[in-house]
Design a protein around this motif. Structure first.
Motif, short mmCIF file in Angstrom:
data_model
loop_
_atom_site.label_atom_id
_atom_site.label_comp_id
_atom_site.label_asym_id
_atom_site.label_seq_id
_atom_site.Cartn_x
_atom_site.Cartn_y
_atom_site.Cartn_z
N TRP A 196 0.84 -1.20 0.00
CA TRP A 196 0.00 0.00 0.00
C TRP A 196 0.87 1.24 0.00
O TRP A 196 2.00 1.24 0.48
N TYR A 197 0.36 2.29 -0.62
CA TYR A 197 1.05 3.57 -0.63
C TYR A 197 0.26 4.54 0.26
O TYR A 197 -0.96 4.46 0.37
N HIS A 198 0.99 5.44 0.90
CA HIS A 198 0.34 6.35 1.84
C HIS A 198 1.23 7.56 2.07
O HIS A 198 2.42 7.56 1.76
N ASP A 199 0.63 8.59 2.65
CA ASP A 199 1.43 9.77 2.98
C ASP A 199 2.38 9.46 4.12
O ASP A 199 2.12 8.59 4.96
N HIS A 200 3.52 10.19 4.13
CA HIS A 200 4.58 9.91 5.10
C HIS A 200 5.24 11.19 5.61
O HIS A 200 6.37 11.16 6.09
N ALA A 201 4.57 12.33 5.47
CA ALA A 201 5.18 13.62 5.80
C ALA A 201 5.48 13.74 7.29
O ALA A 201 4.68 13.34 8.14
N ILE A 202 6.61 14.34 7.59
CA ILE A 202 7.07 14.50 8.96
C ILE A 202 6.03 15.23 9.82
O ILE A 202 5.50 16.27 9.43
N GLY A 203 5.71 14.66 10.97
CA GLY A 203 4.84 15.32 11.95
C GLY A 203 3.36 15.22 11.70
O GLY A 203 2.57 15.44 12.63
N ILE A 204 2.93 14.89 10.47
CA ILE A 204 1.49 14.86 10.17
C ILE A 204 1.07 13.63 9.37
O ILE A 204 0.00 13.63 8.76
N THR A 205 1.89 12.59 9.39
CA THR A 205 1.52 11.36 8.68
C THR A 205 0.15 10.86 9.13
O THR A 205 -0.71 10.51 8.31
N ARG A 206 -0.07 10.82 10.45
CA ARG A 206 -1.34 10.29 10.97
C ARG A 206 -2.53 11.10 10.47
O ARG A 206 -3.58 10.54 10.17
N LEU A 207 -2.36 12.43 10.36
CA LEU A 207 -3.45 13.28 9.90
C LEU A 207 -3.74 13.05 8.42
O LEU A 207 -4.90 12.95 8.01
N ASN A 208 -2.69 13.01 7.62
CA ASN A 208 -2.87 12.87 6.18
C ASN A 208 -3.47 11.51 5.80
O ASN A 208 -4.31 11.43 4.90
N VAL A 209 -3.03 10.46 6.49
CA VAL A 209 -3.60 9.13 6.21
C VAL A 209 -5.04 9.06 6.69
O VAL A 209 -5.92 8.53 6.01
N TYR A 210 -5.32 9.62 7.87
CA TYR A 210 -6.70 9.64 8.39
C TYR A 210 -7.61 10.44 7.47
O TYR A 210 -8.78 10.09 7.29
N ALA A 211 -7.08 11.47 6.87
CA ALA A 211 -7.86 12.28 5.94
C ALA A 211 -8.16 11.54 4.64
O ALA A 211 -9.06 11.94 3.89
N GLY A 212 -7.39 10.46 4.36
CA GLY A 212 -7.72 9.64 3.20
C GLY A 212 -6.59 9.32 2.25
O GLY A 212 -6.81 8.65 1.24
N LEU A 213 -5.37 9.77 2.54
CA LEU A 213 -4.26 9.57 1.60
C LEU A 213 -3.65 8.18 1.76
O LEU A 213 -2.61 7.99 2.40
N ALA A 214 -4.31 7.20 1.14
CA ALA A 214 -3.86 5.81 1.16
C ALA A 214 -4.47 5.06 -0.01
O ALA A 214 -5.58 5.37 -0.46
N GLY A 215 -3.72 4.09 -0.52
CA GLY A 215 -4.22 3.26 -1.62
C GLY A 215 -3.37 2.01 -1.75
O GLY A 215 -2.32 1.89 -1.13
N MET A 216 -3.82 1.07 -2.59
CA MET A 216 -3.12 -0.21 -2.72
C MET A 216 -2.22 -0.25 -3.95
O MET A 216 -2.49 0.38 -4.98
N TYR A 217 -1.15 -1.02 -3.82
CA TYR A 217 -0.17 -1.23 -4.90
C TYR A 217 0.09 -2.73 -4.93
O TYR A 217 0.56 -3.31 -3.95
N ILE A 218 -0.23 -3.37 -6.04
CA ILE A 218 -0.13 -4.83 -6.14
C ILE A 218 0.89 -5.23 -7.19
O ILE A 218 0.83 -4.79 -8.34
N ILE A 219 1.86 -6.05 -6.76
CA ILE A 219 2.85 -6.61 -7.70
C ILE A 219 2.38 -8.00 -8.11
O ILE A 219 2.02 -8.82 -7.26
#
Length: 210
Positions: free
Chosen positions: A151-174
């Motif tokens: 899965w891909y997701h936001d990883h920004a310093i200090g606010i990862t939890r906020l950005n992912v909770y807001a919806g910045l996540a998705g799947m990546y399949i090999i």
């Protein structure tokens, strides 16, 4: 006040598979934009303001073949104000730092450091500001490893939890030939599951206490 929602009322949403912008001999190229929009989480809730990749929640699924390189340009088209309360006491959120900053980490992928989505490699809307470790706008994913659901997701310093909770996540399949030979459910019978915990105010907005 707690509102009880009827379970199993809505069909399970299946994220669409993202189509590449370009196909080349040596790689496949995608462009993915982070946006703010409204998404109805449950038919008994009003629409919720969220952030997502390509205006979709969860983000679209990227499918890759083992050994075939994927390149992605991640665009930040988010507003300057965050959806959720930002705690300025945490590392990386001090005064002077842009409130909305993003960087994408592809969780579980074997990748070089400049495409890993390091927390300090953040960038703002239009790359107007970038973090001290920002090196490139287009990330390169070699996909040398075995078939896997990542899965891909936001990883920004200090606010990862906020950005992912807001919806910045998705799947990546090999995918690979070994997986295909197993005879696992495929096509409409393959159901990718991405599970997140969410709480809401009665107006449908995301609950996140300050």
């Amino acid at each position: 006040f707690i509102m009880k929602l009827t379970p199993f009322l809505d069909p399970l949403p299946i994220p669409r598979v993202l189509q590449p912008k370009e196909r080349h001999k040596c790689h496949t190229y995608y462009e993915v934009t982070m946006k703010e929009f409204y998404h109805q989480m449950h038919s008994e809730l009003p629409p919720t303001k969220v952030w997502g990749y390509e205006g979709q929640y969860p983000g679209p699924t990227i499918e890759a073949e083992r050994g075939k390189c994927v390149k992605v340009r991640w665009y930040n088209d988010l507003p300057d104000k965050h959806l959720l309360p930002v705690d300025r006491t945490l590392h990386g959120t001090h005064e002077g730092m842009p409130v909305v900053r993003t960087v994408v980490h592809l969780h579980g992928l074997e990748v070089k450091p400049d495409s890993d989505g390091y927390p300090e490699a953040w960038f703002t809307n239009g790359y107007a500001q970038t973090g001290p470790c920002f090196e490139r706008e287009v990330y390169c994913y070699p996909n040398h490893q075995r078939a896997a659901a990542l899965w891909y997701h936001d990883h920004a310093i200090g606010i990862t939890r906020l950005n992912v909770y807001a919806g910045l996540a998705g799947m990546y399949i090999i995918r690979d030939e070994e997986e295909k030979a197993l005879g696992l459910p495929s096509g409409k019978y393959e159901i990718p599951l991405l599970i997140q915990d969410k709480s809401f105010y009665c107006d449908g907005s995301l609950f996140y206490p300050s």
